[in-house]
Design a protein around this motif. Structure first.
Motif, PDB file in Angstrom:
ATOM      1  N   PRO A 161       1.926  10.207  -2.094  1.00 36.64           N
ATOM      2  CA  PRO A 161       1.594  10.106  -3.512  1.00 36.64           C
ATOM      3  C   PRO A 161       2.129  11.310  -4.291  1.00 36.64           C
ATOM      4  O   PRO A 161       2.111  12.437  -3.804  1.00 36.64           O
ATOM      5  CB  PRO A 161       0.058  10.118  -3.497  1.00 36.64           C
ATOM      6  N   GLY A 162       2.630  11.063  -5.499  1.00 37.84           N
ATOM      7  CA  GLY A 162       3.162  12.119  -6.333  1.00 37.84           C
ATOM      8  C   GLY A 162       3.714  11.521  -7.611  1.00 37.84           C
ATOM      9  O   GLY A 162       3.413  10.378  -7.938  1.00 37.84           O
ATOM     10  N   THR A 212       1.268   8.649  -8.563  1.00 35.20           N
ATOM     11  CA  THR A 212       0.964   7.447  -7.797  1.00 35.20           C
ATOM     12  C   THR A 212      -0.248   7.740  -6.923  1.00 35.20           C
ATOM     13  O   THR A 212      -0.599   8.898  -6.717  1.00 35.20           O
ATOM     14  CB  THR A 212       2.142   7.023  -6.896  1.00 35.20           C
ATOM     15  N   ARG A 213      -0.892   6.704  -6.418  1.00 36.35           N
ATOM     16  CA  ARG A 213      -2.111   6.906  -5.619  1.00 36.35           C
ATOM     17  C   ARG A 213      -1.952   6.289  -4.240  1.00 36.35           C
ATOM     18  O   ARG A 213      -1.227   5.310  -4.070  1.00 36.35           O
ATOM     19  CB  ARG A 213      -3.295   6.256  -6.330  1.00 36.35           C
TER      20      ARG A 213
ATOM     21  N   LYS C  40      -2.233   7.203   4.336  1.00 40.77           N
ATOM     22  CA  LYS C  40      -2.538   7.496   2.923  1.00 40.77           C
ATOM     23  C   LYS C  40      -1.296   7.662   2.068  1.00 40.77           C
ATOM     24  O   LYS C  40      -1.286   8.468   1.122  1.00 40.77           O
ATOM     25  CB  LYS C  40      -3.428   8.748   2.811  1.00 40.77           C
ATOM     26  N   TYR C  41      -0.216   6.963   2.401  1.00 43.55           N
ATOM     27  CA  TYR C  41       0.949   6.971   1.540  1.00 43.55           C
ATOM     28  C   TYR C  41       0.648   6.134   0.299  1.00 43.55           C
ATOM     29  O   TYR C  41      -0.255   5.296   0.306  1.00 43.55           O
ATOM     30  CB  TYR C  41       2.162   6.373   2.262  1.00 43.55           C
ATOM     31  N   ASP C  42       1.440   6.335  -0.768  1.00 44.77           N
ATOM     32  CA  ASP C  42       1.299   5.490  -1.944  1.00 44.77           C
ATOM     33  C   ASP C  42       2.070   4.183  -1.722  1.00 44.77           C
ATOM     34  O   ASP C  42       2.661   3.975  -0.651  1.00 44.77           O
ATOM     35  CB  ASP C  42       1.759   6.218  -3.210  1.00 44.77           C
ATOM     36  N   PHE C  43       2.051   3.285  -2.730  1.00 45.82           N
ATOM     37  CA  PHE C  43       2.657   1.976  -2.456  1.00 45.82           C
ATOM     38  C   PHE C  43       4.167   2.072  -2.252  1.00 45.82           C
ATOM     39  O   PHE C  43       4.773   1.227  -1.599  1.00 45.82           O
ATOM     40  CB  PHE C  43       2.289   0.955  -3.559  1.00 45.82           C
TER      41      PHE C  43
END
Lengths: 222, 222, 222
Positions: A161-162, A212-213, C40-43
């Motif tokens: 995420p970033g 992003t999450r 826990k990566y983003d989409f």
């Protein structure tokens, strides 16, 4: 490729793309070199990481996906000379390059979109299916960073995420391929629109710190 | 390729290179196998790492850079048999192989130069630009070690300050391509000189413990 | 390819293989997506890892080993659509997918063998030597997992002692290539036998918790 509107007539598509291609290679190589310097590698490590980062995206595009003979990067000296230049400049100016941060972010945002378009266009020209062209564009834009992170043993930053980075590239490649394949739009027009969209999305996400999450929320099972 | 001096007439260039190629493949495979054994992998892990290490450099050369059909390694059984041999020998003799350390260092130093030359020569024969031929030589010589380190999750040793290893390969590939392309020297002569230079530089750097240094000194910003 | 026994006559070899190929791609992509979600990566990370995992084995096979033009995955939309499907389904159902564990293990065991056979068959058809066909089969079956583990910075699971996974693939590819090349058996018959052997070996090793062991025992030197 079919109808060329009048306002586009005096823009040379191939030259424009070569310039963007070389610019992107330069930036990827410099980014690899600076990362290597920060990781306390010796000049060989900096040299190797400059080349792998500079060539990474293009090699994935040409050697893995498209496969129409040797990659451009090894049959046209311009690419390797640009990387060599990025390597030498990084060695000399690495101390003062952090002052260029704002410029680098702007050029990088422009290059991200342009490089995605370069990859997607190359894939379409070789007859790959549209969905594959989008994928090749994404890897062309983000592949170098992926390889760099794997080699220096850091978890690839584009996975986590970033701020919208790969997301912007995906949107841009989607717009370009969509306009060209579904809308039969002029390639240069589509390229400019796609590149600008990526640029805007990237700059806005930095300015407003859009993030992003993770897909997995805390209430899910691990 | 043009004029062949008399003293070179009875040296078969292709056979010499095949022998060096197979020797390098054997050593890379054995080095991968021994690393895997030390990392407590099972025999599958040792098997896989033998093959990836043994083929790595050649596959990068043939599949990524040169792209003239399937890599030699999969169309000529000799390569895979040599790797299989290295795998089996490593399984049997891994306990006593540390006694061969001195021999291995000598053969490795010879192979490093020869394998760089093999890669550069193959690239030149396929019409790659000279700078690319140097690069292909370097990856042919150092690629297997790079892939091995990435796969076993260690920071690639060639990136980090240490004794001149990749540096020797770069010098050797530069000498070979420079002599052949700029000086129009005989390929066999250039190959021998380049290989000997790498050998000497490598052995001297081990003997005198020459070390490369990080580009970034302590007084720089991080 | 030569004599086709009567009982095989109404089985279409190519269609069967396409189905297995797509099934394997789907499973590899879903496995990559679920791993990315758990990390826990983003989409975007989930998207990228779905594609890299789904395409990994096939890209190694087509782009590195076989090299007969662009990989099937980018010239036939079916592959990318299947991956996109696996990506979307994983995003939606990742919470409940652990309930499918038993089904996944069965399908995975079937896919492992089938995918090894698909790779070996493709390699033989392109004229690779038999030993290389076995190797291509192994990488086709295990390559995606290897790439996935390298990208998410985990030590490749197939290198480490555990239940027979790569070992089963190696055995299956060996049986298929051996029967076809040495025994001149019918390809479909050999494919079925090899796939079933892998399936049985895999299921039995899970059921009885058979484990491979490190090559290096404690009494050896490190």
């Amino acid at each position: 490729m079919n109808e060329v509107p009048h306002l586009m007539e005096h823009i040379d598509f191939d030259t424009t793309f070569l310039v963007f291609d070389l610019l992107a290679v330069f930036m990827f190589a410099a980014s690899g070199a600076l990362t290597a310097i920060r990781k306390k590698y010796d000049f060989i490590g900096v040299f190797m990481l400059s080349f792998v980062s500079g060539l990474g995206g293009g090699l994935i595009r040409d050697a893995i996906f498209i496969q129409a003979g040797p990659p451009k990067a090894v049959t046209d000296s311009k690419y390797l000379l640009v990387i060599l230049g990025a390597f030498v400049l990084s060695l000399i100016f690495h101390g003062s390059m952090h002052r260029l941060k704002r410029t680098v972010i702007l050029v990088d945002a422009l290059g991200l979109g342009a490089y995605g378009v370069v990859g997607a266009e190359a894939a379409l020209q070789e007859g790959l299916v549209p969905l594959a062209a989008v994928l090749v564009g994404i890897f062309n834009a983000c592949g170098a960073g992926l390889i760099r992170d794997v080699l220096i043993r850091e978890e690839p930053i584009i996975f986590k995420p970033g701020q919208f980075y790969a997301a912007a590239a995906i949107l841009g490649c989607g717009i370009f391929v969509g306009m060209v394949e579904l809308g039969h739009a002029d390639h240069t027009l589509a390229a400019i629109l796609a590149t600008l969209t990526v640029f805007l999305m990237r700059i806005l996400s930095i300015y407003f710190d859009w993030q992003t999450r993770p897909v997995l929320d805390e209430d899910d099972r691990s």
